[in-house]
Write a protein that holds these residues in place. Structure first.
Motif, PDB file in Angstrom:
ATOM      1  N   MET A 144     144.878  65.028  40.362  1.00 23.57           N
ATOM      2  CA  MET A 144     144.796  63.694  39.762  1.00 23.57           C
ATOM      3  C   MET A 144     145.704  63.672  38.526  1.00 23.57           C
ATOM      4  O   MET A 144     145.647  64.564  37.700  1.00 23.57           O
ATOM      5  CB  MET A 144     143.340  63.397  39.396  1.00 23.57           C
ATOM      6  CG  MET A 144     143.133  61.999  38.857  1.00 23.57           C
ATOM      7  SD  MET A 144     141.404  61.586  38.485  1.00 23.57           S
ATOM      8  CE  MET A 144     140.759  61.246  40.101  1.00 23.57           C
ATOM      9  N   THR A 145     146.507  62.646  38.405  1.00 24.70           N
ATOM     10  CA  THR A 145     147.408  62.526  37.261  1.00 24.70           C
ATOM     11  C   THR A 145     146.642  62.059  36.022  1.00 24.70           C
ATOM     12  O   THR A 145     145.504  61.597  36.123  1.00 24.70           O
ATOM     13  CB  THR A 145     148.531  61.503  37.546  1.00 24.70           C
ATOM     14  OG1 THR A 145     147.941  60.204  37.654  1.00 24.70           O
ATOM     15  CG2 THR A 145     149.299  61.841  38.816  1.00 24.70           C
ATOM     16  N   THR A 146     147.293  62.166  34.865  1.00 31.27           N
ATOM     17  CA  THR A 146     146.642  61.662  33.650  1.00 31.27           C
ATOM     18  C   THR A 146     146.382  60.171  33.779  1.00 31.27           C
ATOM     19  O   THR A 146     145.307  59.703  33.393  1.00 31.27           O
ATOM     20  CB  THR A 146     147.485  61.937  32.385  1.00 31.27           C
ATOM     21  OG1 THR A 146     148.773  61.348  32.532  1.00 31.27           O
ATOM     22  CG2 THR A 146     147.614  63.420  32.109  1.00 31.27           C
ATOM     23  N   THR A 147     147.333  59.446  34.333  1.00 27.16           N
ATOM     24  CA  THR A 147     147.155  57.999  34.503  1.00 27.16           C
ATOM     25  C   THR A 147     145.925  57.707  35.361  1.00 27.16           C
ATOM     26  O   THR A 147     145.118  56.843  35.029  1.00 27.16           O
ATOM     27  CB  THR A 147     148.397  57.344  35.144  1.00 27.16           C
ATOM     28  OG1 THR A 147     149.543  57.647  34.358  1.00 27.16           O
ATOM     29  CG2 THR A 147     148.242  55.845  35.260  1.00 27.16           C
ATOM     30  N   ASP A 148     145.790  58.431  36.469  1.00 26.63           N
ATOM     31  CA  ASP A 148     144.641  58.226  37.358  1.00 26.63           C
ATOM     32  C   ASP A 148     143.317  58.526  36.653  1.00 26.63           C
ATOM     33  O   ASP A 148     142.340  57.801  36.805  1.00 26.63           O
ATOM     34  CB  ASP A 148     144.760  59.098  38.614  1.00 26.63           C
ATOM     35  CG  ASP A 148     145.893  58.673  39.534  1.00 26.63           C
ATOM     36  OD1 ASP A 148     146.329  57.508  39.461  1.00 26.63           O
ATOM     37  OD2 ASP A 148     146.352  59.530  40.318  1.00 26.63           O
ATOM     38  N   SER A 149     143.289  59.616  35.882  1.00 17.44           N
ATOM     39  CA  SER A 149     142.064  59.989  35.158  1.00 17.44           C
ATOM     40  C   SER A 149     141.684  58.943  34.125  1.00 17.44           C
ATOM     41  O   SER A 149     140.517  58.566  34.004  1.00 17.44           O
ATOM     42  CB  SER A 149     142.252  61.340  34.459  1.00 17.44           C
ATOM     43  OG  SER A 149     142.410  62.364  35.392  1.00 17.44           O
ATOM     44  N   ILE A 150     142.681  58.481  33.377  1.00 21.95           N
ATOM     45  CA  ILE A 150     142.423  57.471  32.349  1.00 21.95           C
ATOM     46  C   ILE A 150     141.986  56.160  32.997  1.00 21.95           C
ATOM     47  O   ILE A 150     141.033  55.518  32.561  1.00 21.95           O
ATOM     48  CB  ILE A 150     143.657  57.268  31.447  1.00 21.95           C
ATOM     49  CG1 ILE A 150     143.970  58.563  30.690  1.00 21.95           C
ATOM     50  CG2 ILE A 150     143.437  56.108  30.468  1.00 21.95           C
ATOM     51  CD1 ILE A 150     145.345  58.583  30.047  1.00 21.95           C
TER      52      ILE A 150
ATOM     53  N   LYS B  96     140.511  55.716  35.916  1.00 21.15           N
ATOM     54  CA  LYS B  96     139.156  55.859  36.442  1.00 21.15           C
ATOM     55  C   LYS B  96     138.138  55.781  35.306  1.00 21.15           C
ATOM     56  O   LYS B  96     137.114  55.109  35.440  1.00 21.15           O
ATOM     57  CB  LYS B  96     139.024  57.174  37.205  1.00 21.15           C
ATOM     58  CG  LYS B  96     137.640  57.383  37.790  1.00 21.15           C
ATOM     59  CD  LYS B  96     137.597  58.591  38.684  1.00 21.15           C
ATOM     60  CE  LYS B  96     136.239  58.925  39.232  1.00 21.15           C
ATOM     61  NZ  LYS B  96     135.178  57.989  39.137  1.00 21.15           N
ATOM     62  N   TYR B  97     138.411  56.465  34.200  1.00 19.03           N
ATOM     63  CA  TYR B  97     137.496  56.416  33.055  1.00 19.03           C
ATOM     64  C   TYR B  97     137.315  54.984  32.571  1.00 19.03           C
ATOM     65  O   TYR B  97     136.194  54.522  32.385  1.00 19.03           O
ATOM     66  CB  TYR B  97     138.017  57.297  31.909  1.00 19.03           C
ATOM     67  CG  TYR B  97     137.220  57.099  30.647  1.00 19.03           C
ATOM     68  CD1 TYR B  97     136.006  57.747  30.466  1.00 19.03           C
ATOM     69  CD2 TYR B  97     137.658  56.231  29.646  1.00 19.03           C
ATOM     70  CE1 TYR B  97     135.251  57.541  29.316  1.00 19.03           C
ATOM     71  CE2 TYR B  97     136.908  56.027  28.499  1.00 19.03           C
ATOM     72  CZ  TYR B  97     135.708  56.677  28.343  1.00 19.03           C
ATOM     73  OH  TYR B  97     134.963  56.461  27.210  1.00 19.03           O
ATOM     74  N   LEU B  98     138.428  54.282  32.365  1.00 19.19           N
ATOM     75  CA  LEU B  98     138.359  52.906  31.855  1.00 19.19           C
ATOM     76  C   LEU B  98     137.584  52.007  32.813  1.00 19.19           C
ATOM     77  O   LEU B  98     136.716  51.240  32.394  1.00 19.19           O
ATOM     78  CB  LEU B  98     139.761  52.349  31.608  1.00 19.19           C
ATOM     79  CG  LEU B  98     140.538  52.980  30.456  1.00 19.19           C
ATOM     80  CD1 LEU B  98     141.988  52.497  30.472  1.00 19.19           C
ATOM     81  CD2 LEU B  98     139.884  52.670  29.122  1.00 19.19           C
ATOM     82  N   GLU B  99     137.905  52.096  34.100  1.00 24.20           N
ATOM     83  CA  GLU B  99     137.229  51.236  35.077  1.00 24.20           C
ATOM     84  C   GLU B  99     135.737  51.558  35.184  1.00 24.20           C
ATOM     85  O   GLU B  99     134.905  50.651  35.246  1.00 24.20           O
ATOM     86  CB  GLU B  99     137.907  51.362  36.449  1.00 24.20           C
ATOM     87  CG  GLU B  99     139.266  50.718  36.491  1.00 24.20           C
ATOM     88  CD  GLU B  99     139.963  50.834  37.832  1.00 24.20           C
ATOM     89  OE1 GLU B  99     140.841  50.010  38.105  1.00 24.20           O
ATOM     90  OE2 GLU B  99     139.636  51.760  38.617  1.00 24.20           O
TER      91      GLU B  99
END
Length: 82
Positions: free
Chosen positions: A1-7, A9-12
């Motif tokens: 998972m990329t940093t963008t994907d992790s961030i 997912k966290y935000l959503e």
């Protein structure tokens, strides 16, 4: 998972919304009513623990990370610097 994907997912998951045509990765999440100052502080703590980066008070005072792209760019910069 990329940093963008992790961030993303966290935000959503944390703020109960989804990025779509109306809220894009460049949307100001404060102006869109998605995040408030309390949520911002919690997000900073998440970024520190998730990506093992140190966010200083200077980072917070000199930069306001309001969009997914801005947050991801900041994290990438911090990771590269360490």
């Amino acid at each position: 998972m990329t940093t963008t994907d992790s961030i993303r997912k966290y935000l959503e998951d944390r703020f109960l919304f989804e990025f779509d045509d109306s809220i894009t990765p460049d949307t100001d999440l404060f102006k869109a009513g998605v995040i408030d100052s309390f949520g911002y502080v919690r997000m900073m703590k998440f970024l520190e623990s998730e990506f093992s980066v140190k966010i200083t008070s200077e980072d917070i005072l000199t930069n306001v990370f309001v969009s997914l792209n801005a947050i991801d760019g900041f994290v990438q910069k911090k990771i590269s610097a360490s």
